[in-house]
Structure formats: C-alpha cells, structure tokens
Write a protein that holds these residues in place. Structure first.
Motif, PDB file in Angstrom:
ATOM      1  N   SER A  54      38.148 -11.852   9.650  1.00  0.00           N
ATOM      2  CA  SER A  54      37.597 -13.146  10.020  1.00  0.00           C
ATOM      3  C   SER A  54      38.661 -14.210   9.831  1.00  0.00           C
ATOM      4  CB  SER A  54      36.362 -13.473   9.191  1.00  0.00           C
ATOM      5  OG  SER A  54      36.711 -13.532   7.833  1.00  0.00           O
ATOM      6  N   LEU A  55      38.669 -15.180  10.708  1.00  0.00           N
ATOM      7  CA  LEU A  55      39.674 -16.227  10.676  1.00  0.00           C
ATOM      8  C   LEU A  55      39.055 -17.500  10.106  1.00  0.00           C
ATOM      9  CD1 LEU A  55      41.217 -15.478  14.167  1.00  0.00           C
ATOM     10  CD2 LEU A  55      41.948 -14.629  11.944  1.00  0.00           C
ATOM     11  N   ALA A  56      39.938 -18.441   9.760  1.00  0.00           N
ATOM     12  CA  ALA A  56      39.488 -19.645   9.063  1.00  0.00           C
ATOM     13  C   ALA A  56      38.361 -20.373   9.792  1.00  0.00           C
ATOM     14  CB  ALA A  56      40.679 -20.575   8.848  1.00  0.00           C
ATOM     15  N   ASP A  57      38.367 -20.340  11.113  1.00  0.00           N
ATOM     16  CA  ASP A  57      37.352 -21.104  11.858  1.00  0.00           C
ATOM     17  C   ASP A  57      36.061 -20.318  12.064  1.00  0.00           C
ATOM     18  OD1 ASP A  57      38.021 -19.230  13.736  1.00  0.00           O
ATOM     19  OD2 ASP A  57      38.568 -20.666  15.298  1.00  0.00           O
ATOM     20  N   GLY A  58      35.962 -19.128  11.436  1.00  0.00           N
ATOM     21  CA  GLY A  58      34.728 -18.372  11.551  1.00  0.00           C
ATOM     22  C   GLY A  58      34.760 -17.330  12.662  1.00  0.00           C
ATOM     23  N   SER A  59      35.790 -17.372  13.511  1.00  0.00           N
ATOM     24  CA  SER A  59      35.890 -16.361  14.557  1.00  0.00           C
ATOM     25  C   SER A  59      36.463 -15.073  13.946  1.00  0.00           C
ATOM     26  CB  SER A  59      36.795 -16.863  15.677  1.00  0.00           C
ATOM     27  OG  SER A  59      38.102 -17.066  15.184  1.00  0.00           O
ATOM     28  N   TRP A  60      36.556 -14.042  14.740  1.00  0.00           N
ATOM     29  CA  TRP A  60      37.122 -12.796  14.221  1.00  0.00           C
ATOM     30  C   TRP A  60      38.159 -12.257  15.192  1.00  0.00           C
ATOM     31  CZ3 TRP A  60      36.917  -8.046  16.738  1.00  0.00           C
ATOM     32  CH2 TRP A  60      36.118  -8.027  17.916  1.00  0.00           C
ATOM     33  N   ALA A  61      38.983 -11.361  14.701  1.00  0.00           N
ATOM     34  CA  ALA A  61      39.953 -10.675  15.560  1.00  0.00           C
ATOM     35  C   ALA A  61      40.160  -9.278  15.011  1.00  0.00           C
ATOM     36  CB  ALA A  61      41.279 -11.436  15.548  1.00  0.00           C
ATOM     37  N   TRP A  62      40.729  -8.422  15.846  1.00  0.00           N
ATOM     38  CA  TRP A  62      41.138  -7.109  15.354  1.00  0.00           C
ATOM     39  C   TRP A  62      42.354  -7.284  14.461  1.00  0.00           C
ATOM     40  CZ3 TRP A  62      37.748  -3.494  15.862  1.00  0.00           C
ATOM     41  CH2 TRP A  62      36.900  -3.478  16.982  1.00  0.00           C
ATOM     42  N   LEU A  63      42.449  -6.409  13.465  1.00  0.00           N
ATOM     43  CA  LEU A  63      43.604  -6.427  12.571  1.00  0.00           C
ATOM     44  C   LEU A  63      44.236  -5.039  12.613  1.00  0.00           C
ATOM     45  CD1 LEU A  63      45.247  -7.803  10.233  1.00  0.00           C
ATOM     46  CD2 LEU A  63      43.589  -6.793   8.667  1.00  0.00           C
ATOM     47  N   ALA A  64      45.476  -4.969  13.115  1.00  0.00           N
ATOM     48  CA  ALA A  64      46.175  -3.682  13.194  1.00  0.00           C
ATOM     49  C   ALA A  64      47.122  -3.581  12.007  1.00  0.00           C
ATOM     50  CB  ALA A  64      46.952  -3.574  14.493  1.00  0.00           C
ATOM     51  N   THR A  65      47.085  -2.447  11.294  1.00  0.00           N
ATOM     52  CA  THR A  65      47.865  -2.342  10.062  1.00  0.00           C
ATOM     53  C   THR A  65      48.873  -1.186  10.044  1.00  0.00           C
ATOM     54  OG1 THR A  65      45.942  -1.219   9.119  1.00  0.00           O
ATOM     55  CG2 THR A  65      46.280  -3.521   8.484  1.00  0.00           C
ATOM     56  N   ARG A  66      48.772  -0.237  11.009  1.00  0.00           N
ATOM     57  CA  ARG A  66      49.706   0.886  10.962  1.00  0.00           C
ATOM     58  C   ARG A  66      50.929   0.638  11.836  1.00  0.00           C
ATOM     59  NH1 ARG A  66      46.414   6.552  11.527  1.00  0.00           N
ATOM     60  NH2 ARG A  66      45.360   6.427   9.507  1.00  0.00           N
ATOM     61  N   TYR A  67      52.073   1.159  11.375  1.00  0.00           N
ATOM     62  CA  TYR A  67      53.340   0.989  12.098  1.00  0.00           C
ATOM     63  C   TYR A  67      53.239   1.427  13.557  1.00  0.00           C
ATOM     64  CZ  TYR A  67      58.417   1.465  12.918  1.00  0.00           C
ATOM     65  OH  TYR A  67      59.701   1.371  13.413  1.00  0.00           O
ATOM     66  N   ALA A  68      52.716   2.629  13.790  1.00  0.00           N
ATOM     67  CA  ALA A  68      52.700   3.159  15.152  1.00  0.00           C
ATOM     68  C   ALA A  68      51.801   2.314  16.058  1.00  0.00           C
ATOM     69  CB  ALA A  68      52.228   4.618  15.150  1.00  0.00           C
ATOM     70  N   ASP A  69      50.645   1.902  15.542  1.00  0.00           N
ATOM     71  CA  ASP A  69      49.728   1.088  16.344  1.00  0.00           C
ATOM     72  C   ASP A  69      50.356  -0.274  16.653  1.00  0.00           C
ATOM     73  OD1 ASP A  69      47.998   3.184  16.077  1.00  0.00           O
ATOM     74  OD2 ASP A  69      46.711   2.218  14.579  1.00  0.00           O
TER      75      ASP A  69
END
Ligand code: HEM
Ligand code: SF4
Lengths: 421, 64
Positions: A54-69
């Motif tokens: 979730s982002l500061a303004d209340g919206s959301w986004a995908w969060l990618a955490t792996r190197y390959a992705d």
C-alpha cells in the motif's frame, strides 16, 4: 482499479495471506518507509515474491522482490516509466505527481531513446575517465577544507556537508556548464530540494525557483553557448529544431537532480561502512586496485533507491506465474533484488571482494539503467581512495545510534555524518 | 567465439566497456556500443560472457 480485479488479497508482513481471501487485511503498509526493510524483503522473496504494497495515498501496487523478476520487469518496455499512464504508482515518490515537462527518465520509447541518445556520449566511460583528474583535484580541495575546519574548530566535521554533497554537485555543475558565480544559488536550491525537514510547500517553491533559475540559465547560455553539456544541447539540438528551450531545461533539471542526492548518499554510506569495517579498509588501502570492486559491492549492499524504480503495466503480463494487468502499478524493489541469495551468496554480508558484485541492479536494469553510472562509479572510487589515504584514522564522532539515517526518504543514506580523526 | 550486437537496443550505459575494454567501446557521436574485436581470443571469453550477462538491454549476442 476496482477491488475485483485483484487476484489475491494482501496481508501485513510477515504473514502470507490466505490465497484468494477476498476480505484480507490491507497490503503491506509501512514496508517502503523503513530504515531496514531487508528482513521483510527476505521473507517476501521466499513466500510471496510478487506481493502487494500500500502506498502513502491509500492506493496499492505490486511489489516485486526477486532478482530474476525484477530484471524481467525492468527489461520489458511494456512496463511504462510514464507517470501519466494509468496505474503508475506515483504516491510517495520524490517529485511526486509533478509530471509537467518531465525528463526522459519518465518517458517511454521512442521519445526516451531519442532524448537519452542526445546526452549518452557525455556520460560514456571514456569521457568520464578523462574527468578523473579533475574529480580528484576537486576532492582534494574539499579534503583540504575539511582539515582546515578541523584545525579551526577542533570539533567534529559533518562529512555529508563537507564532502558527500559538494562532490557530485560540483562535478555536475562543471559538466552542465553552470557558471561559478551561480554555485551558491544552485547549492542552496538543491539543498532545500533534498533536505529532510522541509515542508512540501517549501520544497515545491524551491523546485519552482530551480526551474526558473535553469530557465534563465538556458536563455543566457543560448546567447553564448559554452563547451559543456547545455551548450552542446543548445547548438546541436535546440538550434536544429530537434528540441525546445523547455526540453533543454528539463535535461538540466534531470541531470542535476538524478546524480546529486544519489551519489551523495552513496558517499556517506560508503565512508561509514569502511570506518566501521577497519579490516576491509586496510585491505583497500594496501591494494587500491580492489576499490573498483568494493564500489560495486557498496552499491549492491546499500541499494539506496529504497522504493523504486516504478512502472505501470501497459498490457497483461505474466511474471513468474503472476498476472499483472494493464493499468496496474509495480514497485520494483532493486534493494531487495540485490540481497537475493539466489544470485548473491550470503547476500546480507558486505564483502568487498565479492566476485559477482557488478551484477547488482542498484543502477536499475533495462533501457532506463542509470545514465550517470560511469560518473557515479568514478566519483565513489576517487572519494573512497582519497579518504582512505588522507584520513586513515577517520571515525564517526557519535555512536551509530545517533547518526540520523534517512529512514524517512525514498533515497536511503544519512542526513549528517559527524566524523573526527 | 563470435560476437554480434543489437546496437539499436543499446542504452550506452557502458557496462560492457568496463568489463571488457579490449572488446567493446562506445561510439563518439552517441555513446552506442561498437565492437573492437568481434572474435576475441580465448582469454577474453569469460569477460565477454560477463558483459553479455550484465548488459541491461540484451545487446550482446555470443555464438560458438
Ligand atoms: C550512486 C549513485 C546513483 C544511483 C544509485 C543511481 C540510480 C539510478 C537508477 C536506479 C536509475 C533507474 C531509474 C528507472 O529505471 O526508472 C537511474 C536513472 C538515471 N540516473 Fe542515476 N543513479 C546514480 C547516479 C547518477 C548520476 C551521477 C547521474 C548523472 C547525471 C545520474 C543520472 C541518471 C539519469 C539521467 C537517469 C535516467 C536514465 C533513463 O531514464 O534512461 N545518476 N539512476
Ligand atoms: S552494456 Fe549493453 S547497453 Fe550498455 S553500452 Fe554495452 S551493449 Fe550498450
């Protein structure tokens, strides 16, 4: 974006949400605002490599955490860098929703390619190598000044103010062709833009003032273009009708801002790391040829870009079995990719001799990969080498707990670094 | 080893030049990659493979 299009609900860390649960708790909340997100990133890489945040303004986004992705996403231009594209996750970024006359960092091909190529040669490896002696001289001068301050006051010196901020600022002014007399204005404005305790309104005012200043500068240079980046953009691109006056100003703003805070924070963190790891410092002092590799490891280890880069999907794209739909935003956690054990053995350890350190994505990946990376590398190499040689006894003047870390900023580092020697 | 380039895709970040300066260079006009040696000797193969792996824009092709 309606709730219904979300394939899974998201959960607070570190618990994995029951998949498909429609009424799950909100997405990972303060993850992007933490000083040390690495424990949480580590859990996500294993349990939920593509998750929601979730982002500061209340919206959301995908969060990618792996190197390959992350390489897959940043290497795919269907993920747009244009903040006006629907779904682009703007909230909480430096610069925020300010999208007028943006530089090529926030544009897609073919416009991105066209504009970037106008300045690529300015930052290519051999041009930057040729600058090394000037960067060395400028660093030496700042170190001389640090010594004088120390003698005069006998108190600690703030390494951020004395060295980390001025080096990149002086170098980029030199390259752009900012007249020496304007340095004070220029430093004051960029200082306000980058400072912590500045209210949004004041920051916006500083941004406006900087834009006006650069606007006047570009006009003045138009009358007498010099042998510098802005001069060449004016004679070769603006006068031939390839770009407008406003485009030249946008180039100036981008080149000025993108390389200042980033390099400054890397200088501060690098100095701190080596002060706290005397064994590594000794190794580098004995064999300066190791500094190049150590800089790559410092970039990997610290990964100062903590909540980006960001993209918006312009098509339905599958990443590692996850469908990211057109119109959805992605936060690409390069800081997490750089700690991925699948690529970097014992990734949470700082190892200045790490053989594959240069595989890091601290400069991003894909067509937007940092244009100034060769310059940033040389600045870091010169500053580290100089500090190790001239100040072998340098140490923090306060306990580490008292160093003000930039846990509140999207670019990590320290606000101040009091040192003594 | 034979190297090919998809130079149109090059973003000129210069990582290949840092890794294998005997094999890659950048064009003076626009910083786009050029080959200095399309069939480098064996002792450079590791560096070329490393450059191809790190190149952010998948520009460098390697053929046996
Ligand atoms: C250690 C210091 C630095 C770090 C960690 C850093 C990091 C980054 C990252 C991660 C990106 C990619 C953004 C994205 O994909 O959306 C980027 C882009 C960029 N950086 Fe740097 N940077 C540094 C220093 C510099 C310097 C010294 C300059 C020189 C002017 C510079 C100029 C740029 C520009 C112009 C872009 C946009 C490139 C594009 O969109 O094609 N950076 N940087
Ligand atoms: S590393 Fe790739 S993108 Fe960068 S200059 Fe070399 S070929 Fe071009």
């Amino acid at each position: 974006m309606s709730e219904m299009t979300r394939p899974t609900a998201a959960a607070p860390l570190p618990v994995r949400p029951p998949s498909g649960c429609p009424a799950g708790p909100p997405p990972h909340a303060d993850l992007l605002d933490r000083g040390d997100p690495h424990t949480a990133f580590g859990v996500l890489r294993t349990t939920e490599p593509i998750s929601k945040v979730s982002l500061a303004d209340g919206s959301w986004a995908w969060l990618a955490t792996r190197y390959a992705d992350i390489r897959a996403i940043l290497g795919d231009t269907r993920f747009s860098s244009d903040p006006t594209v629907p779904g682009y996750p703007l909230s909480g970024m430096t610069g925020g929703g300010n999208t007028d006359n943006r530089g090529f960092i926030r544009r897609d091909p073919p416009e991105h390619t066209r504009l970037r190529r106008m300045v690529t040669r300015e930052f290519m490896v051999k041009r930057v190598e040729a600058l090394r002696p000037r960067i060395q001289r400028l660093t030496d001068d700042l170190c001389d000044a640090m010594e004088r301050t120390r003698e005069r006051t006998d108190g600690p010196v703030d390494l951020v103010e004395a060295l980390a901020l001025p080096v990149p600022s002086l170098v980029i002014s030199l390259l752009l062709g900012v007249p020496y007399d304007d340095h004070e204005t220029f430093q004051r404005l960029t200082g306000t833009l980058l400072a912590r305790a500045v209210p949004d309104a004041e920051r916006a005012a500083a941004r406006g003032e900087l834009r006006d200043y650069l606007d006047r500068l570009v006009t003045a240079k138009g009358a007498a273009p010099g042998d510098d980046i802005l001069g060449r953009l004016i004679t070769e691109q603006q006068r031939t009708g390839e770009i407008t006056h406003d485009d030249v100003t946008a180039f100036a703003a981008l080149l000025l801002i993108a390389g200042h805070e980033t390099t400054a924070n890397m200088i501060g963190l690098s100095a701190l790391t080596l002060m706290r790891d005397p064994e590594a410092a000794d190794r580098l002092r004995r064999d300066p040829a190791l500094i190049r590799g150590a800089v790559e490891e410092l970039l990997r280890f610290h990964s100062i870009i903590r909540n980006g880069p960001r993209r918006a999907a312009t098509a339905d794209i599958e990443i590692d079995g996850h469908l990211i739909r057109a119109g959805e935003g992605v936060v690409v956690a390069v800081a997490s990719a750089n700690r991925d054990d699948r690529v970097f053995a014992d990734a949470d350890r700082f190892d200045p001799g790490r053989p594959n350190a240069q595989h890091h994505v601290a400069f991003g990946y894909g067509i937007h990969q940092c244009l100034g990376q060769a310059l940033a590398r040389v600045e870091l190499q010169v500053v580290i080498d100089t500090l190790l040689r001239r100040f072998p006894a340098m140490r923090p003047a306060v306990p580490v707990e008292e160093i003000p870390f930039r846990t509140d900023m999207s670019i990590y580092g320290c606000h101040a670094l009091p040192v003594t020697w | 080893m034979k190297i090919t380039l998809d130079a149109d895709a090059c973003c000129g970040a210069g990582q290949c030049v840092l890794i294998a300066p005997e094999v890659f260079d950048q064009r003076d006009e626009d910083g786009v990659v050029v080959l200095l040696d399309a069939e480098p000797p064996a002792e450079r193969h590791d560096a070329v493979r490393e450059a191809a792996a790190i190149c952010p824009a998948a520009v460098i092709g390697i053929h046996a």
